[in-house]
Design a protein around this motif. Structure first.
Motif, PDB file in Angstrom:
ATOM      1  N   THR A  85       0.832  -1.096   0.088  1.00 47.65           N
ATOM      2  CA  THR A  85      -0.171  -0.044  -0.202  1.00 47.65           C
ATOM      3  C   THR A  85       0.958   1.152  -0.051  1.00 47.65           C
ATOM      4  O   THR A  85       1.137   1.851   1.022  1.00 47.65           O
ATOM      5  N   VAL A  86       1.419   1.767  -1.177  1.00 47.42           N
ATOM      6  CA  VAL A  86       2.269   2.887  -1.358  1.00 47.42           C
ATOM      7  C   VAL A  86       1.671   4.235  -0.993  1.00 47.42           C
ATOM      8  O   VAL A  86       0.624   4.353  -1.607  1.00 47.42           O
ATOM      9  N   PHE A  87       2.345   4.614   0.366  1.00 47.58           N
ATOM     10  CA  PHE A  87       1.610   6.007   0.525  1.00 47.58           C
ATOM     11  C   PHE A  87       2.826   7.140   0.051  1.00 47.58           C
ATOM     12  O   PHE A  87       4.021   6.884  -0.320  1.00 47.58           O
ATOM     13  N   ARG A  88       1.955   8.179  -0.010  1.00 40.76           N
ATOM     14  CA  ARG A  88       2.959   9.267  -0.598  1.00 40.76           C
ATOM     15  C   ARG A  88       3.550   8.921  -1.912  1.00 40.76           C
ATOM     16  O   ARG A  88       5.006   9.247  -1.938  1.00 40.76           O
ATOM     17  N   SER A  89       2.787   8.580  -2.569  1.00 38.20           N
ATOM     18  CA  SER A  89       3.413   7.915  -3.901  1.00 38.20           C
ATOM     19  C   SER A  89       3.884   9.089  -4.964  1.00 38.20           C
ATOM     20  O   SER A  89       4.885   8.854  -5.786  1.00 38.20           O
ATOM     21  N   HIS A  90       3.634  10.344  -4.749  1.00 38.96           N
ATOM     22  CA  HIS A  90       4.000  11.447  -5.454  1.00 38.96           C
ATOM     23  C   HIS A  90       5.676  11.625  -5.103  1.00 38.96           C
ATOM     24  O   HIS A  90       6.231  12.312  -5.954  1.00 38.96           O
ATOM     25  N   GLN A  91       6.190  11.203  -4.099  1.00 37.36           N
ATOM     26  CA  GLN A  91       7.492  11.125  -3.589  1.00 37.36           C
ATOM     27  C   GLN A  91       8.355  10.059  -4.397  1.00 37.36           C
ATOM     28  O   GLN A  91       9.686   9.991  -4.168  1.00 37.36           O
ATOM     29  N   ARG A  92       7.594   9.009  -4.985  1.00 36.16           N
ATOM     30  CA  ARG A  92       8.140   7.635  -5.509  1.00 36.16           C
ATOM     31  C   ARG A  92       8.207   7.725  -7.245  1.00 36.16           C
ATOM     32  O   ARG A  92       8.557   6.755  -7.640  1.00 36.16           O
ATOM     33  N   PHE A  93       7.477   8.721  -7.796  1.00 36.32           N
ATOM     34  CA  PHE A  93       7.058   8.683  -9.160  1.00 36.32           C
ATOM     35  C   PHE A  93       7.432  10.198  -9.599  1.00 36.32           C
ATOM     36  O   PHE A  93       7.337  10.945  -9.197  1.00 36.32           O
TER      37      PHE A  93
END
Length: 205
Positions: A158-166
Motif C-alpha cells: 500500500t504505497v503511501f506518499r506516492s508522489h515522492q516515488r514517481f
C-alpha cells in the motif's frame, strides 16, 4: 506499506505469465507506473503483461451477456490465458474506482463461467495520501473472495506518499524498500500459482 524483513526467495516455476490490470485511467498514473515497475523486476521465466484497456469496456449490462462486446471478450481471453492476475488500484472514497469494479463485474460473469474463479491474484496500490490504499484494497479483497479468486495475503503493498516515488509521467523512481516489497509480492504470487491446480481453460503458449 508493510516491512520486508528478508529478501524473498526467487521463484522456482518457469514460464509463468501474469496479466496486470490498473484501476486508473489517468496519464502518469502512479498505479500503472507501479505495475510497470513490477514488470521490470520480474525474474527470468516470469512475464508480466500490463493491460491498460479497462477504459474501453462498456458499462456492465446483463442484457449483453449472450453476445458480449469485443473488448469484454478480449479481456476475458487475456485473463484465461494468464497463470494469474495482478491488480493495482487507487483508492476512491475508501473503495475502488468504478472502472475497476466494472471490469470485475464483466469478468465474474456469467456466474457459471467466471474468468476470475480460481485465478491466483496479487493486489497492490499507490496513493499520495499518508494511508496508501489500505481501505481500497480491503474492498478489493472482499470482492475477490466473493468471486472465489485466491489472493496473496502478504505482503500488503500500500504505497503511501506516492508522489515522492514517481516522476511526472508516472515512472517509478527507484526505491529499495518499495522494490523489495514488489519482488516479495511477485514471489508470493508465483508460489500461489504453483499451488493452484491447472485450469481446464488455460490456453497453452
Amino acid at each position: 506499506m508493510t516491512s520486508a524483513s528478508t529478501e524473498p526467495e526467487q521463484p522456482t516455476m518457469s514460464d509463468l505469465r501474469f496479466l496486470a490490470l490498473s484501476g486508473s485511467l489517468r496519464r502518469g498514473s502512479h498505479n500503472t507506473g507501479l505495475l510497470h515497475a513490477l514488470k521490470a523486476l520480474a525474474p527470468a521465466g516470469v512475464t508480466v503483461e500490463v493491460h491498460e484497456g479497462l477504459g474501453e469496456l462498456p458499462y456492465f449490462n446483463q442484457d449483453r451477456e449472450e453476445v458480449p462486446p469485443a473488448a469484454v471478450e478480449d479481456l476475458r481471453a487475456r485473463v484465461r490465458e494468464a497463470d494469474g492476475l495482478i491488480i493495482a488500484t487507487p483508492e476512491y472514497n475508501s473503495a475502488i474506482p468504478g472502472v475497476l469494479m466494472n471490469a470485475l463485474d464483466w469478468l465474474s460473469r456469467p456466474s457459471g463461467d467466471s474468468s476470475l474463479r480460481g485465478r491466483p491474484t496479487a493486489i497492490l496500490g499507490a496513493s499520495p495520501s499518508q494511508f496508501g490504499t489500505a481501505r481500497g484494497q480491503l474492498v478489493l479483497r472482499q470482492i475477490l473472495h466473493r468471486v472465489q479468486a485466491p489472493v496473496v495475503a502478504h505482503p500488503e503493498v500500500t504505497v503511501f506518499r506516492s508522489h515522492q516515488r514517481f516522476d511526472a509521467d508516472g515512472t517509478f523512481l527507484a526505491d529499495e524498500f518499495t522494490e523489495s516489497l514488489l519482488k516479495e509480492l511477485l514471489a508470493e504470487l508465483v508460489r500461489l500459482a504453483e499451488l493452484t491446480p491447472a485450469r481446464a481453460d488455460r490456453v497453452p503458449a
